[in-house]
Write an enzyme that holds these catalytic residues in place. Structure first.
Site, PDB file in Angstrom:
ATOM      1  N   ASP A  35       0.780  -1.105   0.071  1.00 26.11           N
ATOM      2  CA  ASP A  35       0.027  -0.100   0.138  1.00 26.11           C
ATOM      3  C   ASP A  35       0.674   1.417   0.040  1.00 26.11           C
ATOM      4  O   ASP A  35       1.921   1.388   0.657  1.00 26.11           O
ATOM      5  CB  ASP A  35      -0.978   0.123   1.241  1.00 26.11           C
ATOM      6  CG  ASP A  35      -2.048   1.079   1.144  1.00 26.11           C
ATOM      7  OD1 ASP A  35      -2.302   1.295  -0.004  1.00 26.11           O
ATOM      8  OD2 ASP A  35      -2.837   1.473   2.339  1.00 26.11           O
ATOM      9  N   HIS A  52       2.842   2.607  -9.235  1.00 25.96           N
ATOM     10  CA  HIS A  52       2.747   1.355  -9.093  1.00 25.96           C
ATOM     11  C   HIS A  52       3.724   0.387  -9.731  1.00 25.96           C
ATOM     12  O   HIS A  52       3.930  -0.626  -9.333  1.00 25.96           O
ATOM     13  CB  HIS A  52       1.237   0.854  -9.947  1.00 25.96           C
ATOM     14  CG  HIS A  52       0.300   1.350  -9.198  1.00 25.96           C
ATOM     15  ND1 HIS A  52      -0.162   1.408  -7.863  1.00 25.96           N
ATOM     16  CD2 HIS A  52      -0.963   2.331  -9.728  1.00 25.96           C
ATOM     17  CE1 HIS A  52      -1.377   1.692  -7.527  1.00 25.96           C
ATOM     18  NE2 HIS A  52      -1.930   2.465  -8.680  1.00 25.96           N
ATOM     19  N   LEU A 149       9.751 -22.060  -4.125  1.00 26.46           N
ATOM     20  CA  LEU A 149       8.802 -20.669  -3.583  1.00 26.46           C
ATOM     21  C   LEU A 149       7.565 -20.531  -4.402  1.00 26.46           C
ATOM     22  O   LEU A 149       7.516 -20.466  -5.686  1.00 26.46           O
ATOM     23  CB  LEU A 149       9.958 -19.453  -3.925  1.00 26.46           C
ATOM     24  CG  LEU A 149       9.197 -18.180  -2.955  1.00 26.46           C
ATOM     25  CD1 LEU A 149      10.492 -17.473  -2.496  1.00 26.46           C
ATOM     26  CD2 LEU A 149       8.614 -17.266  -3.907  1.00 26.46           C
TER      27      LEU A 149
HETATM   28  C1  FPP Z   1      -1.916  -0.022  -3.570  1.00 25.57           C
HETATM   29  O1  FPP Z   1      -1.510   1.300  -3.305  1.00 25.57           O
HETATM   30  C2  FPP Z   1      -1.333  -0.888  -4.636  1.00 25.57           C
HETATM   31  C3  FPP Z   1      -2.425  -1.314  -5.691  1.00 25.57           C
HETATM   32  C4  FPP Z   1      -3.742  -1.047  -5.687  1.00 25.57           C
HETATM   33  C5  FPP Z   1      -1.694  -1.881  -6.656  1.00 25.57           C
HETATM   34  C6  FPP Z   1      -0.523  -2.815  -6.359  1.00 25.57           C
HETATM   35  C7  FPP Z   1       0.166  -3.233  -7.681  1.00 25.57           C
HETATM   36  C8  FPP Z   1       1.350  -3.259  -7.843  1.00 25.57           C
HETATM   37  C9  FPP Z   1       2.514  -3.013  -7.004  1.00 25.57           C
HETATM   38  C10 FPP Z   1       2.094  -4.209  -9.183  1.00 25.57           C
HETATM   39  C11 FPP Z   1       1.592  -5.325  -9.339  1.00 25.57           C
HETATM   40  C12 FPP Z   1       1.552  -5.969 -10.385  1.00 25.57           C
HETATM   41  C13 FPP Z   1       1.787  -7.471 -10.821  1.00 25.57           C
HETATM   42  C14 FPP Z   1       1.533  -7.830 -11.931  1.00 25.57           C
HETATM   43  C15 FPP Z   1       2.014  -8.263  -9.548  1.00 25.57           C
HETATM   44  P1  FPP Z   1      -2.586   2.559  -3.572  1.00 25.57           P
HETATM   45  O2  FPP Z   1      -2.887   2.782  -5.049  1.00 25.57           O
HETATM   46  O3  FPP Z   1      -3.673   2.133  -2.798  1.00 25.57           O
HETATM   47  O4  FPP Z   1      -1.717   3.887  -2.873  1.00 25.57           O
HETATM   48  P2  FPP Z   1      -2.178   4.897  -1.999  1.00 25.57           P
HETATM   49  O5  FPP Z   1      -2.583   4.010  -0.676  1.00 25.57           O
HETATM   50  O6  FPP Z   1      -0.977   5.727  -1.719  1.00 25.57           O
HETATM   51  O7  FPP Z   1      -3.528   5.504  -2.588  1.00 25.57           O
HETATM   52 MG    MG Z   2      -3.941   2.454  -0.642  1.00 26.48          MG
END
Ligand code: FPP
Ligand code: MG
Length: 303
Positions: A35, A52, A149
Site C-alpha cells: 500500500d 505502481h 517458492l
Molecule cells: C496500493 O497502493 C497498490 C495497488 C492498488 C496496486 C499494487 C500493484 C502493484 C505494486 C503492481 C503489481 C503488479 C503485478 C503484476 C504483480 P494505492 O494505490 O492504494 O496507493 P495509496 O494508498 O497511496 O492511494
Molecule cells: Mg491505498
C-alpha cells in the site's frame, strides 16, 4: 524489471540476513499488502501508474529477500475487486502494467524455473479482460512444476468474494458428491483459492494503514500482523528485516492459538466426514476443473 531482482546486498545486510537465518525461526509464508503507491507517486511528482510500477520493482526485491531467507511462500495483494471502482484510467493502467509483467514472466520462465518459483494468481480472474485471463493462465501453467517458492498474486481478489465463490463451488459442483452434513469449515477452506497454501505466518502492510482491507481474512486469524509507515515503493531490506524480527518475537503467543485451532478443525473434519472418499473425489474433480479452465484459457491465447 525481472520478477526476481538481482539485489546487491551490502555487507551489513548480508551479515544480518545470516544472523536472522541461524538464530531465529523463519516464517514459511509471508503476505504483503503493497500500500502507498499513489502517495509515493504524488510525493515524487510522478504519474500514479509509475508509482505502481516502482511498487512492482519493490516486489521483485522482496521476492529476492524471501528467497534468500528461505521463505517458501509469498502472497501479495496486487489488485482488489474494490480497485475496479477507481478511475477507468487507473484501472486500465494497472491492467497494462500486469499485461507487461506477465508477458515478461513468460519470457523469463527459465530464470523462474532455476529458482523453483511457481506463480499462482488467486482471485476471481473471470472479472478481468479476457486477454489478461489468458496471459495469467499461461503464466500459471508455465511454472506449475516448481515448488521451491510459491508466489501467490492476489489479483481481482477480496476475501469476501473468495468465501462466496467457495460456497458457490460447494453448492453447484458438490451436488453429486456431498450432502449438507459434509459442509464444514474445513470443506469451505479447501474450496478457496488458497487451498494448497498454509495460512500466512506473517502479514506486512505498508503505508501506515492498520486495516486488512478484505485481504485473506479467513486465513489470517493466527498470523502475526505487522504494520509500517513506509510507503510500499520505499520499502527497504531493513523494513523487511524488522517484520521478520516482529514475527520471531510474537510467534510463540500465536502458536498456542494455532494449535487449538488445528485441533478444533480436525474435530470438525471428523464429524463432517471430510476424509470420506466422496468428499475427496469432489475436491479432486474441483482441482481438475480449475486446471482445465486454465488450459482452455492458455490455449485460446495461442490461437
Ligand atoms: C496500493 O497502493 C497498490 C495497488 C492498488 C496496486 C499494487 C500493484 C502493484 C505494486 C503492481 C503489481 C503488479 C503485478 C503484476 C504483480 P494505492 O494505490 O492504494 O496507493 P495509496 O494508498 O497511496 O492511494
Ligand atoms: Mg491505498
Amino acid at each position: 524489471m525481472s520478477w526476481v531482482a538481482d539485489y546487491e546486498y551490502t555487507w551489513a545486510e548480508r551479515i544480518s540476513m545470516r544472523a536472522l537465518r541461524t538464530c531465529g525461526h523463519i516464517p514459511k509464508h509471508v503476505a504483503f499488502v503493497m500500500d502507498g503507491n499513489r502517495r509515493f507517486a504524488r510525493s515524487q511528482q510522478i504519474d500514479k501508474i509509475e508509482g505502481h510500477s516502482r511498487g512492482f520493482s519493490k516486489l521483485a526485491d522482496c521476492l529476492r529477500w524471501c528467497l534468500d531467507l528461505g521463505i517458501n511462500e509469498v502472497t501479495t495483494f496486487a489488485f482488489s475487486i474494490e480497485n475496479f471502482k477507481r478511475s477507468s484510467e487507473e484501472v486500465e493502467g494497472l491492467f497494462n502494467l500486469a499485461r507487461d509483467k506477465f508477458a515478461k514472466l513468460l519470457k523469463e520462465t527459465d530464470r523462474l524455473n532455476q529458482h523453483g518459483i511457481r506463480i499462482r494468481v488467486i482471485g476471481n480472474i473471470g472479472l478481468l479482460p479476457l486477454d489478461l485471463q489468458e496471459l495469467v493462465a499461461t503464466a500459471m501453467l508455465s511454472t506449475e512444476v516448481n515448488d521451491k517458492l510459491f508466489l501467490n498474486v492476489a489479483f481481482s481478489y477480496t476475501s469476501r468474494d473468495e468465501i462466496t465463490q467457495a460456497l458457490e463451488t460447494v453448492l453447484q459442483q458438490g451436488n453429486s458428491f456431498i450432502s449438507g452434513s459434509n459442509i464444514s469449515e474445513r470443506l469451505l477452506e479447501e474450496c478457496m483459492y488458497t487451498r494448497h497454501s498454509p495460512a500466512p505466518d506473517l502479514i506486512f502492510r505498508t503505508s501506515g494503514e492498520t486495516r486488512l482491507s478484505d485481504f485473506m481474512m479467513w486465513q489470517l486469524s493466527g498470523s502475526v500482523l505487522y504494520f509500517s509507515n513506509v510507503l510500499w515503493p520505499q520499502i527497504t531490506f531493513w523494513n523487511f528485516l524488522a517484520s521478520i524480527l516482529a514475527y520471531q518475537r510474537d510467534r510463540y503467543r500465536l502458536e498456542k492459538f494455532r494449535r487449538a485451532e488445528q485441533i478444533q478443525s480436525a474435530q470438525l473434519a471428523r464429524t463432517s466426514d471430510f476424509h470420506s472418499e466422496r468428499v475427496q473425489q469432489f475436491l479432486q474433480s474441483m482441482d481438475e476443473d480449475r486446471r482445465k479452465l486454465l488450459v482452455r484459457l492458455a490455449s485460446s491465447k495461442m490461437c
